[in-house]
Design a protein around this motif. Structure first.
Motif, PDB file in Angstrom:
ATOM      1  N   ALA A 103       0.808  -1.218   0.000  1.00  0.00           N
ATOM      2  CA  ALA A 103       0.000   0.000   0.000  1.00  0.00           C
ATOM      3  C   ALA A 103       0.837   1.262   0.000  1.00  0.00           C
ATOM      4  N   TYR A 104       2.072   1.178   0.503  1.00  0.00           N
ATOM      5  CA  TYR A 104       2.894   2.377   0.656  1.00  0.00           C
ATOM      6  C   TYR A 104       4.334   2.077   0.232  1.00  0.00           C
ATOM      7  N   GLU A 105       4.998   3.116  -0.245  1.00  0.00           N
ATOM      8  CA  GLU A 105       6.428   3.033  -0.561  1.00  0.00           C
ATOM      9  C   GLU A 105       7.143   4.187   0.124  1.00  0.00           C
ATOM     10  N   ALA A 106       8.338   3.921   0.614  1.00  0.00           N
ATOM     11  CA  ALA A 106       9.111   4.977   1.282  1.00  0.00           C
ATOM     12  C   ALA A 106      10.595   4.668   1.174  1.00  0.00           C
ATOM     13  N   VAL A 107      11.365   5.635   0.718  1.00  0.00           N
ATOM     14  CA  VAL A 107      12.820   5.484   0.717  1.00  0.00           C
ATOM     15  C   VAL A 107      13.417   6.085   1.979  1.00  0.00           C
ATOM     16  N   HIS A 108      12.586   6.787   2.737  1.00  0.00           N
ATOM     17  CA  HIS A 108      13.024   7.431   3.968  1.00  0.00           C
ATOM     18  C   HIS A 108      12.668   6.524   5.135  1.00  0.00           C
ATOM     19  N   GLN A 109      13.674   6.010   5.839  1.00  0.00           N
ATOM     20  CA  GLN A 109      13.437   5.034   6.896  1.00  0.00           C
ATOM     21  C   GLN A 109      12.568   5.590   8.018  1.00  0.00           C
ATOM     22  N   ALA A 110      12.852   6.815   8.441  1.00  0.00           N
ATOM     23  CA  ALA A 110      12.060   7.409   9.525  1.00  0.00           C
ATOM     24  C   ALA A 110      10.610   7.599   9.101  1.00  0.00           C
ATOM     25  N   GLY A 111      10.395   7.972   7.839  1.00  0.00           N
ATOM     26  CA  GLY A 111       9.035   8.129   7.354  1.00  0.00           C
ATOM     27  C   GLY A 111       8.290   6.811   7.327  1.00  0.00           C
ATOM     28  N   ALA A 112       8.971   5.759   6.888  1.00  0.00           N
ATOM     29  CA  ALA A 112       8.356   4.435   6.866  1.00  0.00           C
ATOM     30  C   ALA A 112       8.011   3.987   8.285  1.00  0.00           C
ATOM     31  N   ARG A 113       8.918   4.249   9.193  1.00  0.00           N
ATOM     32  CA  ARG A 113       8.690   3.847  10.589  1.00  0.00           C
ATOM     33  C   ARG A 113       7.495   4.593  11.182  1.00  0.00           C
ATOM     34  N   ALA A 114       7.333   5.841  10.812  1.00  0.00           N
ATOM     35  CA  ALA A 114       6.196   6.616  11.303  1.00  0.00           C
ATOM     36  C   ALA A 114       4.879   6.011  10.821  1.00  0.00           C
ATOM     37  N   PHE A 115       4.849   5.531   9.579  1.00  0.00           N
ATOM     38  CA  PHE A 115       3.642   4.895   9.070  1.00  0.00           C
ATOM     39  C   PHE A 115       3.338   3.611   9.833  1.00  0.00           C
ATOM     40  N   VAL A 116       4.372   2.799  10.087  1.00  0.00           N
ATOM     41  CA  VAL A 116       4.179   1.561  10.851  1.00  0.00           C
ATOM     42  C   VAL A 116       3.691   1.909  12.258  1.00  0.00           C
ATOM     43  N   GLY A 117       4.301   2.921  12.858  1.00  0.00           N
ATOM     44  CA  GLY A 117       3.935   3.327  14.208  1.00  0.00           C
ATOM     45  C   GLY A 117       2.543   3.924  14.322  1.00  0.00           C
ATOM     46  N   SER A 118       1.949   4.290  13.173  1.00  0.00           N
ATOM     47  CA  SER A 118       0.579   4.815  13.187  1.00  0.00           C
ATOM     48  C   SER A 118      -0.446   3.691  13.125  1.00  0.00           C
ATOM     49  N   GLY A 119       0.033   2.452  12.932  1.00  0.00           N
ATOM     50  CA  GLY A 119      -0.871   1.317  12.854  1.00  0.00           C
ATOM     51  C   GLY A 119      -1.454   1.081  11.477  1.00  0.00           C
ATOM     52  N   ARG A 120      -0.999   1.815  10.463  1.00  0.00           N
ATOM     53  CA  ARG A 120      -1.568   1.713   9.122  1.00  0.00           C
ATOM     54  C   ARG A 120      -0.997   0.556   8.321  1.00  0.00           C
ATOM     55  N   CYS A 121       0.177   0.051   8.710  1.00  0.00           N
ATOM     56  CA  CYS A 121       0.823  -0.971   7.890  1.00  0.00           C
ATOM     57  C   CYS A 121       1.874  -1.712   8.697  1.00  0.00           C
ATOM     58  N   VAL A 122       2.450  -2.738   8.070  1.00  0.00           N
ATOM     59  CA  VAL A 122       3.568  -3.483   8.638  1.00  0.00           C
ATOM     60  C   VAL A 122       4.707  -3.439   7.632  1.00  0.00           C
ATOM     61  N   ALA A 123       5.893  -3.874   8.053  1.00  0.00           N
ATOM     62  CA  ALA A 123       7.050  -3.834   7.159  1.00  0.00           C
ATOM     63  C   ALA A 123       8.044  -4.914   7.533  1.00  0.00           C
ATOM     64  N   ILE A 124       8.761  -5.427   6.529  1.00  0.00           N
ATOM     65  CA  ILE A 124       9.896  -6.279   6.845  1.00  0.00           C
ATOM     66  C   ILE A 124      11.001  -5.380   7.391  1.00  0.00           C
ATOM     67  N   ALA A 125      11.777  -5.920   8.332  1.00  0.00           N
ATOM     68  CA  ALA A 125      12.730  -5.067   9.035  1.00  0.00           C
ATOM     69  C   ALA A 125      14.003  -5.821   9.355  1.00  0.00           C
ATOM     70  N   ASP A 126      15.056  -5.056   9.563  1.00  0.00           N
ATOM     71  CA  ASP A 126      16.339  -5.580  10.014  1.00  0.00           C
ATOM     72  C   ASP A 126      16.175  -6.142  11.421  1.00  0.00           C
ATOM     73  N   ALA A 127      16.706  -7.331  11.653  1.00  0.00           N
ATOM     74  CA  ALA A 127      16.577  -7.958  12.972  1.00  0.00           C
ATOM     75  C   ALA A 127      17.267  -7.152  14.068  1.00  0.00           C
ATOM     76  N   LEU A 128      18.199  -6.286  13.714  1.00  0.00           N
ATOM     77  CA  LEU A 128      18.896  -5.468  14.703  1.00  0.00           C
ATOM     78  C   LEU A 128      18.129  -4.187  15.052  1.00  0.00           C
ATOM     79  N   SER A 129      16.971  -3.976  14.426  1.00  0.00           N
ATOM     80  CA  SER A 129      16.212  -2.747  14.654  1.00  0.00           C
ATOM     81  C   SER A 129      15.850  -2.584  16.129  1.00  0.00           C
ATOM     82  N   VAL A 130      15.916  -1.358  16.600  1.00  0.00           N
ATOM     83  CA  VAL A 130      15.630  -1.033  18.002  1.00  0.00           C
ATOM     84  C   VAL A 130      14.200  -0.526  18.117  1.00  0.00           C
TER      85      VAL A 130
END
Length: 311
Positions: free
Chosen positions: A223-250
Motif C-alpha cells: 500500500a505504501y512506498e518509502a525510501v526514507h526510513q524514519a518516514g516508513a517507521r512513522a507509518f508503521v507506528g501509526s498502525g496503518r501498515c507493517v514492514a519487513i525489518a532488520d533484525a537489529l532494529s531497536v
C-alpha cells in the motif's frame, strides 16, 4: 640512449592516438619534440616502430611486437604505483546496507590504534550499489546483505566471505497491534495487512517476501512506498501498515519488531573487499563478527531469537 617508462608511454600514446600531433597534445608536449623523441627511440631499438603517412601513423610489424611488450611493462608499473599508494594510504572506506558499521567503526579504529587509518562510511540499502562502488574503487570493503535464495548483487571478481550465515527477517508492527504481544508472528496472520516497502531496496527482499506469502496462500498488499526510513517507521507506528525489518532494529516510537515463525524469509551478510583494501581482510572479518555479536546482545528480541535458534 636507455629506454625509460616515459618513452614507452609515449610510444603507446602515439599508437593509441594514431597521430603524432594528437599524441603530443595528450602528453602535453610540442609536436616537434615528440617526433624527435620517437625517432631517438627507433634508433635505440634498431628499427622503425611506426610508418608515417598523410592520415597519421601505423605501427610496423616490429612496432606491434614492441608495443605489446611496452603495454605489459606499463601495466606492471601502474600496479606498482597502486601497491605503493595502498601502503601509504591512511584511509579506509567501508560500505553497509544496515546498521552494523555503527558498531564496527569504533572497534576498528581501536584495533588500528593512533597510527591507524581514518575510517569513512557509506550507507546504501541496495547491495548492488555497494558492489558497484567496490568495483569502481569508491569502497575498500562492504557488508553485503542479501536474501538467501534471491541474491541479486553480482560480486564476481571481488573477494568475499560470509560473516553472518543466517540473519532472520523481522516484522515491524504497531506496538498496540494484537499480534505485538506474541514472541513471534506467523506470516499467514499478516494476510490482511497493508505493507510499506522501500522501492530502492534490493528487489530480492520483496521477491522473497512474495514467495513466502504465496506459500501461505496470499499476496502481500503493498500500500505504501518509502525510501526514507524514519518516514516508513512513522507509518508503521501509526498502525496503518507493517514492514519487513532488520533484525537489529531497536524498538520505540510506537513500533516493535518480531521474528517470523519458521523464518520464511532469511538473509545472509557477506564481507566483500577489493585487493586495494589497506586493512587486512582477517582483521575486518573478526571486527565485524565481534561487532555483530555485541549488537545482538544489546537487542533483547534478537538476543532471544538467537537463544532459541541455538537451542
Amino acid at each position: 640512449m636507455e629506454l625509460e617508462v616515459r618513452h614507452l608511454r609515449a610510444l603507446v600514446t602515439v599508437a593509441d592516438e594514431g597521430s603524432i600531433t594528437k599524441a603530443a597534445a595528450a602528453l602535453g608536449l610540442p609536436q616537434p619534440a615528440l617526433s624527435a623523441q620517437v625517432r631517438r627511440i627507433e634508433r635505440a631499438v634498431g628499427d622503425e616502430v611506426f610508418v608515417r603517412g598523410r592520415t597519421g601513423v601505423v605501427a610496423t610489424s616490429f612496432g606491434r611486437g614492441l608495443l605489446a611488450k611496452a603495454r605489459g611493462v606499463l601495466r606492471e608499473m601502474d600496479d606498482l604505483v597502486v601497491l605503493a599508494q595502498q601502503q601509504n594510504r591512511r584511509e579506509v572506506v567501508l560500505g553497509d546496507a544496515g546498521m552494523v558499521l555503527a558498531e564496527v567503526v569504533p572497534r576498528l579504529e581501536a584495533e588500528l590504534g593512533d597510527g591507524g587509518h581514518d575510517v569513512r562510511v557509506h550507507i546504501d540499502v541496495a547491495a548492488g550499489a555497494l558492489v558497484q562502488m567496490l568495483r569502481a574503487g569508491k569502497l575498500d570493503a562492504a557488508l553485503v546483505s542479501e536474501p538467501v535464495g534471491f541474491e541479486t548483487a553480482d560480486a564476481q571478481g571481488l573477494r568475499r566471505e560470509t560473516v553472518v550465515p543466517l540473519e532472520p527477517v523481522f516484522i515491524g508492527i504497531w506496538e498496540r497491534h494484537p499480534l505485538a504481544a506474541r514472541t513471534e508472528i506467523d506470516l499467514a496472520d499478516l494476510a490482511g495487512e497493508s505493507w510499506i516497502v522501500n522501492p530502492q531496496d534490493n528487489p530480492g527482499w520483496l521477491a522473497a517476501l512474495r514467495v513466502a506469502c504465496a506459500e501461505r496462500g496470499f499476496e502481500p498488499r503493498i500500500a505504501y512506498e518509502a525510501v526514507h526510513q524514519a518516514g516508513a517507521r512513522a507509518f508503521v507506528g501509526s498502525g496503518r501498515c507493517v514492514a519487513i525489518a532488520d533484525a537489529l532494529s531497536v524498538e520505540g516510537r510506537g513500533v516493535v519488531f518480531r521474528p517470523l515463525a519458521g523464518d520464511p524469509v532469511r538473509g545472509r551478510i557477506d564481507l566483500a573487499w577489493t585487493d586495494r583494501c589497506p586493512v587486512p581482510a582477517g582483521v575486518l572479518s573478526r571486527v565485524v563478527r565481534e561487532a555483530y555479536a555485541a549488537l545482538v546482545d544489546r537487542n533483547p528480541v534478537y538476543s532471544a531469537w538467537w537463544a532459541r535458534h541455538a537451542a
